[in-house]
Structures are given as structure tokens and as C-alpha cells.
Design a protein around this motif. Sequence first.
Motif, PDB file in Angstrom:
ATOM      1  N   ILE A 217       0.749  -1.099   0.068  1.00 42.23           N
ATOM      2  CA  ILE A 217       0.061   0.130  -0.071  1.00 42.23           C
ATOM      3  C   ILE A 217       1.025   1.308  -0.034  1.00 42.23           C
ATOM      4  O   ILE A 217       0.767   2.220  -0.642  1.00 42.23           O
ATOM      5  N   ARG A 218       1.953   1.315   0.749  1.00 40.94           N
ATOM      6  CA  ARG A 218       2.727   2.397   0.656  1.00 40.94           C
ATOM      7  C   ARG A 218       3.342   2.657  -0.498  1.00 40.94           C
ATOM      8  O   ARG A 218       3.559   3.726  -0.860  1.00 40.94           O
ATOM      9  N   SER A 219       3.990   1.834  -1.240  1.00 37.20           N
ATOM     10  CA  SER A 219       4.502   1.814  -2.584  1.00 37.20           C
ATOM     11  C   SER A 219       3.739   2.653  -3.435  1.00 37.20           C
ATOM     12  O   SER A 219       4.260   3.277  -4.297  1.00 37.20           O
ATOM     13  N   LYS A 226      -4.083   7.616  -4.929  1.00 38.33           N
ATOM     14  CA  LYS A 226      -4.790   8.005  -3.848  1.00 38.33           C
ATOM     15  C   LYS A 226      -5.377   6.787  -3.305  1.00 38.33           C
ATOM     16  O   LYS A 226      -6.118   5.925  -4.022  1.00 38.33           O
ATOM     17  N   VAL A 227      -5.121   6.365  -2.262  1.00 36.57           N
ATOM     18  CA  VAL A 227      -5.567   4.774  -1.497  1.00 36.57           C
ATOM     19  C   VAL A 227      -6.405   5.005  -0.522  1.00 36.57           C
ATOM     20  O   VAL A 227      -6.286   5.839   0.851  1.00 36.57           O
ATOM     21  N   LEU A 228      -7.758   4.298  -0.586  1.00 37.22           N
ATOM     22  CA  LEU A 228      -8.685   4.035   0.382  1.00 37.22           C
ATOM     23  C   LEU A 228      -8.685   2.920   1.037  1.00 37.22           C
ATOM     24  O   LEU A 228      -8.769   1.939   0.327  1.00 37.22           O
ATOM     25  N   VAL A 229      -8.266   2.690   2.265  1.00 36.09           N
ATOM     26  CA  VAL A 229      -8.133   1.136   2.898  1.00 36.09           C
ATOM     27  C   VAL A 229      -9.301   1.198   3.887  1.00 36.09           C
ATOM     28  O   VAL A 229      -9.435   1.936   4.879  1.00 36.09           O
ATOM     29  N   LEU A 249      -4.716  -3.444  11.140  1.00 42.36           N
ATOM     30  CA  LEU A 249      -3.771  -2.911  10.313  1.00 42.36           C
ATOM     31  C   LEU A 249      -4.267  -1.455  10.104  1.00 42.36           C
ATOM     32  O   LEU A 249      -3.471  -0.499   9.682  1.00 42.36           O
ATOM     33  N   PHE A 250      -5.361  -0.868  10.570  1.00 43.57           N
ATOM     34  CA  PHE A 250      -5.583   0.754  10.758  1.00 43.57           C
ATOM     35  C   PHE A 250      -4.746   1.256  11.341  1.00 43.57           C
ATOM     36  O   PHE A 250      -4.186   2.435  11.318  1.00 43.57           O
ATOM     37  N   ALA A 251      -4.037   0.664  12.263  1.00 49.12           N
ATOM     38  CA  ALA A 251      -2.940   1.217  13.162  1.00 49.12           C
ATOM     39  C   ALA A 251      -1.704   1.647  12.403  1.00 49.12           C
ATOM     40  O   ALA A 251      -1.076   2.564  12.756  1.00 49.12           O
ATOM     41  N   GLU A 252      -1.578   0.679  11.194  1.00 51.83           N
ATOM     42  CA  GLU A 252      -0.392   1.014  10.409  1.00 51.83           C
ATOM     43  C   GLU A 252      -0.970   2.040   9.071  1.00 51.83           C
ATOM     44  O   GLU A 252      -0.050   3.244   8.905  1.00 51.83           O
ATOM     45  N   PHE A 253      -2.142   1.930   8.772  1.00 46.89           N
ATOM     46  CA  PHE A 253      -2.662   2.986   7.589  1.00 46.89           C
ATOM     47  C   PHE A 253      -2.960   4.079   7.961  1.00 46.89           C
ATOM     48  O   PHE A 253      -3.020   5.070   7.330  1.00 46.89           O
ATOM     49  N   ALA A 254      -3.118   4.499   9.265  1.00 43.21           N
ATOM     50  CA  ALA A 254      -3.812   5.928   9.852  1.00 43.21           C
ATOM     51  C   ALA A 254      -3.033   7.045   9.647  1.00 43.21           C
ATOM     52  O   ALA A 254      -3.242   8.135   9.539  1.00 43.21           O
ATOM     53  N   ASP A 255      -1.681   6.756   9.667  1.00 36.25           N
ATOM     54  CA  ASP A 255      -0.545   7.622   9.595  1.00 36.25           C
ATOM     55  C   ASP A 255       0.587   7.310   8.332  1.00 36.25           C
ATOM     56  O   ASP A 255       1.501   7.677   8.586  1.00 36.25           O
ATOM     57  N   LEU A 256       0.174   6.325   7.463  1.00 33.25           N
ATOM     58  CA  LEU A 256       1.009   5.733   6.506  1.00 33.25           C
ATOM     59  C   LEU A 256       1.704   6.780   5.761  1.00 33.25           C
ATOM     60  O   LEU A 256       2.846   7.035   5.449  1.00 33.25           O
ATOM     61  N   THR A 283     -14.494   4.921  11.829  1.00 33.86           N
ATOM     62  CA  THR A 283     -13.111   5.781  12.503  1.00 33.86           C
ATOM     63  C   THR A 283     -12.144   5.909  11.219  1.00 33.86           C
ATOM     64  O   THR A 283     -12.042   5.137  10.424  1.00 33.86           O
ATOM     65  N   PHE A 284     -12.131   7.415  11.115  1.00 32.51           N
ATOM     66  CA  PHE A 284     -11.117   7.790   9.876  1.00 32.51           C
ATOM     67  C   PHE A 284      -9.687   7.952  10.284  1.00 32.51           C
ATOM     68  O   PHE A 284      -9.425   8.613  11.584  1.00 32.51           O
ATOM     69  N   GLY A 285      -8.700   7.744   9.633  1.00 30.42           N
ATOM     70  CA  GLY A 285      -7.346   8.306   9.930  1.00 30.42           C
ATOM     71  C   GLY A 285      -6.425   8.442   8.739  1.00 30.42           C
ATOM     72  O   GLY A 285      -6.813   7.536   7.865  1.00 30.42           O
ATOM     73  N   GLY A 286      -5.835   9.788   8.762  1.00 32.61           N
ATOM     74  CA  GLY A 286      -4.989   9.656   7.427  1.00 32.61           C
ATOM     75  C   GLY A 286      -4.038  10.844   7.801  1.00 32.61           C
ATOM     76  O   GLY A 286      -4.183  11.789   8.696  1.00 32.61           O
ATOM     77  N   LYS A 287      -2.503  10.618   7.309  1.00 27.20           N
ATOM     78  CA  LYS A 287      -1.594  11.403   7.698  1.00 27.20           C
ATOM     79  C   LYS A 287      -1.860  12.956   7.102  1.00 27.20           C
ATOM     80  O   LYS A 287      -2.219  13.099   5.822  1.00 27.20           O
TER      81      LYS A 287
END
Length: 427
Positions: A217-219, A226-229, A249-256, A283-287
Motif C-alpha cells: 500500500i505504501r509503495s 490515492k488509496v482508501l483502505v 492494520l488501521f494502526a499502520e494505515f492511519a498515518d502511513l 473511524t477515519f485516520g490519515g496522515k
Amino acid sequence: MLNPLAQELNTTLKNTTPGELLSDLGLRVFFPKGIIAQGAEAKKFGKVANATIGTTLTEGKPAILEAVHKYAPELSAGELVAYAPTAGLPYLRALWKDLIYKKNPGLKGKEISTPVVVPGLTAGISYLADLFIDETKPLLSPNPSWDNYSLIIETRRNSQLHTFNLFANDGFDLESFKTAVEKEAETGFVRVLLNFPQNPSGYSPTNAEAAQIVRIIRSVAEKGAKVLVWDDDAYFGLNYENDIYPQSLFAEFADLHENVLAVKIDGPTKEDFVWGFRTGFLTFGGKGLTGEHYEALEKKLMGLIRSSVSCSSTPSQSIALRAFADPAIDIQKKNFRKILEDRYLEVKKFTSSHTSKNLEALPFNSGYFMSFRTKVDAEQLRQKILHEKQIGTVAIDAKTLRVAFSSLEKEQIETVYSAIYECAENM
């Protein structure tokens, strides 16, 4: 022409990843300054009287029939029959946010939105589809997957459910996932749903697999997509093996990455064994997202809730709020979890010691279910098991038969699985 309130929210989200990911309905939706908003304002400032909300008040409290109240006497009338706010009871939302941080230490120092209460996780997924999916915006999901995803995405939203192969070599098919994500990224957008522990397979990724999923996903995000997980965490915490990634995995993606928007779909339904409460959270999370951005997303969600069910059930939220404050809840949950783990181990023992020319147990290590890949038609096998052995199972598709060991007593497992293998062998 867009409503000015919708345009205001869109302006707030302009030049952000969530703003670019919105569907046609996502762009149109808003929370109106109608009865609910005016009622909330009156509740705050209407010191003399509040003639806004359509409830019957007596002595300043919601009227409640004794025929109703006597079945839940410990709850007040307000906790039982009053309307809840559109986004849910504020104390419950705040408490669930605290619990998300507690259960997912990888979120420490990361800003996420305040969870919005939805009437069940299915409704939460449906609202996300309204916000982010339309005829031109497909969703990527594993194969096999829960049949309701197809109903929501393809039937309700008239979109497409693109798939990747879930398993290879007794584990998560990282190559298929990578290929599928990169293909979606060619359009500039990736919308992907991950459900762990997974329904119907009962699989969660190992620590190494989780790291690779995040890397993939990071790659694509680093390359500009633009990625929505969507993290469907319905069965969160029900892991039965040691080498399973222990958080959402939200813990990883929320500020990826700035190009990644993550959404956590969870609730007490399975985690706290209250299936019929129909209380979930989004719940939303985004850097790089600010409180203003999260508030805009929340208001769009509230518009969807208001225009469908108006608000979620008050008694369910009230009981959940009280239950979470009960010091005995964790011990009680551990006891139920142990029951599920014992059943899992019994199924694992059986499938590890039996073979069939027509059945192959898919990898499973968590959750409520396990599934077989069938070399015969799964629906015909289901019918045979049901009518010859009086045992119910679920045909997910033509080659996948799901068995919910969660609903089997440990003593039933050998009988049930012996019957399944016998019927498969006789086809």
C-alpha cells in the motif's frame, strides 16, 4: 447544483485524499441544519423550554411506559427511549476512541477521528460505499469474501467488486494482492477492503504478511495513487495463534502516507458478544488530516445516517456504555474467548488429521469461521449435508463451503465435521 452546505464540506476537503476519493453521492451529501441541528442548539441554549424534538416529555424527562421500563429498570427513561444524537452518544464515542487506542498501541501519537456510531457494521460498510463508491469507482476485495460486500457494492451502488486471490501456499497471497493493487493504482485510485479475522475463511495475516501488505500500500501511495483502505474489524481480537499481527492494520494505515485514507469499521457486535445490538463505529485516520477535515467527513456521514435511519438505537448504546464501565467485562470476555479458542483447536485437530479427495481446508487461525475449498459444487454439498445429516453450513460460492465453529458446542465438532467429510466423499 450542489447544496451550499455540501459545497462547504467539499471545500474543506479540497486538495485532500478523502476529498479526491469521494463518490458522486459523497460529494452531494451534507448534514442539514434542520430539526436535528436546531434541536441540538435549542438543547444548549433553550433554558426556558425546548419545543424542537418530537418526543413526549413529562417533568422534563422522556415519557416511558411502565410496560417498557419494567424490563430494564436500571436504565433511565432517557437511556431507553430518548433519541440518540445522529453521530451517537458523545460519551460512548469518546470511550470507544479511547478503547481503539488501548487495543492498538501502534496508534500512539497518531491523530484519528472521533468514531461515529452506525446501526451495525453492515450499515457502516454501506455508508462508506455511499461516500466513496459509485459506477466509476470499484472496490478491491479478497476472493473468497463475505457475500454482503457484493450485495452492497454491486447491487446497491451499481459498482464493481474487483478481487484478488486470498490464499497461496497456506498463507496470504501477497503476489496476487500486489498485482491487484498495482492494477487499480494505474487509474490513480485504489479502494481496497481488508477484513481480518476474515469472513468466511477465519484467517488473519502473520506479522510478516502484515508488514508486506502495508509495504504494498505504501509503495503505490508513494507513486502518487490515492488509496482508501477499509479495515473491517468485525472479529477483532479473536486470534488463536501466536504469529498473528496483534493489532488492526488501521494502526499502520492511519498515518502511513498523505495519499492514504484509512477507515476502521468495528464495534461491540462480535468483540463484546452483542450481535443484536446493531451498534458499530466508523473511524477515519490519515496522515496530515486535521480536526476540520475529520469534522467534514463526520458531517457527511451524519447526512447519510440522518437520511436513512436518523440515528442508531439508544438502548443498545446506553447498555454498551454501562457495560464498558463494568470492571468485570474483561474477565467475562476472556471466558467467552476461551470457549471459541477451544472450539477452534478442536476443529484444527480434526482437519489436520483427516483428508478428503473433495475437500481442502483453507488456512484459518482466528475469528468465528473456517472454510473448505471444494472440488464438488459447494451448494450441492451444502444441500446434501443439510438433508442427509440435518446439519447447516453455508455455500459462499461454487467452490467455498463455510462452517461457523462459533455456533458449535465443542462436543459436536467431531460429529459435524465427520458428516461433512462423509458427504463430500460420497459426491
